[in-house]
Write an enzyme that holds these catalytic residues in place. Structure first.
Site, short mmCIF file in Angstrom:
data_model
loop_
_atom_site.label_atom_id
_atom_site.label_comp_id
_atom_site.label_asym_id
_atom_site.label_seq_id
_atom_site.Cartn_x
_atom_site.Cartn_y
_atom_site.Cartn_z
N ASP A 30 -6.12 1.91 6.55
CA ASP A 30 -5.61 0.42 6.48
C ASP A 30 -3.86 0.57 7.06
O ASP A 30 -3.28 -0.44 7.22
CB ASP A 30 -5.42 -0.39 5.24
CG ASP A 30 -4.78 0.60 4.39
OD1 ASP A 30 -4.76 1.84 4.18
OD2 ASP A 30 -4.11 -0.20 3.40
N GLU A 31 -3.49 1.69 7.31
CA GLU A 31 -2.29 1.96 7.87
C GLU A 31 -1.82 3.09 9.10
O GLU A 31 -2.77 3.86 9.03
CB GLU A 31 -1.17 2.35 6.69
CG GLU A 31 -1.52 3.39 6.04
CD GLU A 31 -0.37 3.47 4.97
OE1 GLU A 31 0.89 3.34 5.12
OE2 GLU A 31 -0.85 4.19 3.63
N ASP A 36 0.87 -1.87 8.39
CA ASP A 36 0.23 -1.67 7.06
C ASP A 36 -0.55 -2.84 6.63
O ASP A 36 0.02 -3.93 6.68
CB ASP A 36 1.20 -1.25 5.94
CG ASP A 36 0.62 -0.86 4.66
OD1 ASP A 36 -0.70 -0.81 4.73
OD2 ASP A 36 1.26 -0.73 3.55
#
Length: 397
Positions: free
Chosen positions: A103-104, A8
């Site tokens: 983003d993860e 993350d």
């Protein structure tokens, strides 16, 4: 025993702006829409969060809390370009990568340990490569399943690395507040607190039957999570039956306009991932979770499979505006997904699509190419130029 990583990125949008403006390092940075047009915060770095700023907050409120912050508009194509490089880093270690957003992602590295070392060693290597390649910071959780890895990645932010060993699962979970369990929001927390339940250890000690009485089928799921049980596999998007994205708000949202702007960004991400995997679907789903723990899903089936942003957005917004229950709007989670994939439509699409559909499909393809190659913000969809809400959405940290 599986080894799962959850990677993350820390304050992704804001961290990119801080990286690209090194003179602002350590200063409050807020990314989002314009206050005068009902803009909302998409991301805030940790310096800004100290002043109470959080994602999905109206920008007007953020400016009153932190007027000295540096404010930036959302540069979605730039962020997508960074995300593309991030996914390439993940793929070096395992083909079993399940992106959750820009983003993860979850990574199943069980079969990679002979090549790259233990899960903890792989996590450290990924963190180092992200820092050296992108000059950004990632937090990583390492655990036997997705649920534990997700909680672990958030346990020591920013720049965290938390490892949950198989024989220490209860030691890790038990002290945590029950709000850390997926799906337990503010209202459910109050109900548990009225029963004297505040920690995961206390939740774990309850009889499953009681949880079922309180929360229906979801109660049994909560009990499993409190035990640290989660059997879901990491599924690469090309093998998935659906592609979806959802955001859990740090505070319940009561403004429909904010929900619409968040939904638009979620749609952008889902549509981009469909095109990346050469998938088109006929069923668009909307997921809403209220503050009292009740969850509603709505679905709309269209005539032809699509990967066009405009088509998915239109269906999702229609469900949000017209198909929610007649009750007070107080939303903890919103999500959108596409399923009903039909790969045969990929070759036949040009034969059946109307000219307008073909035009929007080409626009999407050009936008994706720019994002992948350059991360540039030089090309915008026509309706984005006149509608700020396309750039006003909440990033899930």
């Amino acid at each position: 025993m599986r080894t799962i990583l959850h990677v993350d990125m820390d304050a992704f949008y804001a961290s990119i702006e801080e990286r690209d403006h090194p003179e602002l390092k350590g200063q409050p940075i807020i990314v989002g829409g314009r206050a005068e047009s009902r803009g909302v915060v998409s991301a805030a770095n940790y310096a800004a969060r100290k002043f109470g700023v959080h994602s999905a907050m109206p920008m007007k409120t953020a400016r009153s809390l932190c007027p000295h912050a540096h404010y930036f508009p959302v540069r979605m194509k730039d962020y997508a370009g960074v995300s593309h490089t991030l996914q390439q880093i993940f793929q070096r270690f395992t083909p079993l990568v399940e992106p959750l957003s820009l983003d993860e992602a979850f990574l199943d590295v069980t079969g990679s340990e002979l090549l790259f070392g233990t899960g903890a060693e792989i996590a450290r290597t990924i963190k180092r490569e992200v820092q050296e390649t992108l000059h950004l910071i990632a937090s990583v959780g390492v655990a036997p399943n997705k649920f534990l890895a997700k909680i672990a990645s958030d346990a020591d932010k920013p720049d965290g690395l938390v490892i949950v060993a198989p024989d220490r699962i209860h030691d890790f979970l038990d002290p945590l507040p029950i709000s850390r369990i997926w799906g337990i929001g503010k209202v459910a927390t109050r109900r548990f607190n009225q029963l004297g339940i505040q920690t995961v250890a206390q939740l774990r000690a309850l009889e499953p039957k009681l949880l079922t009485e309180l929360f229906g089928e979801q109660g049994a799921h909560l009990w499993k999570l409190s035990q640290g049980l989660d059997e879901r596999p990491v599924v690469p998007e090309r093998q998935a039956k659906s592609i979806s994205r959802e955001t859990t708000f740090s505070r319940d949202v009561t403004d429909l306009e904010i929900l619409k702007s968040v939904l638009i960004e979620l749609v952008e991400d889902v549509a981009r991932r469909l095109r990346k995997n050469q998938l088109r679907g006929k069923t668009i789903q909307l997921k809403i979770r209220y503050d009292d723990f009740s969850t509603f899903t709505r679905a709309s089936t269209i005539a032809q499979p699509t990967d066009i942003t405009r088509d998915i957005q239109s269906a999702a917004l229609q469900m949000l505006e017209h198909r929610l229950p007649a009750r007070r709007l107080s939303i903890r989670l919103i999500g959108v997904g596409v399923s009903g994939f039909d790969q045969s439509a990929v070759q036949q699409r040009s034969l059946f699509d109307e000219e307008d559909q073909q035009k929007h499909s080409r626009l999407d393809q050009i936008k994706d190419q720019i994002a992948d190659r350059f991360g540039m913000d030089s090309l915008k969809r026509g309706n984005r130029i006149t509608n700020d809400m396309q750039d006003e959405s909440a990033e899930a940290d």
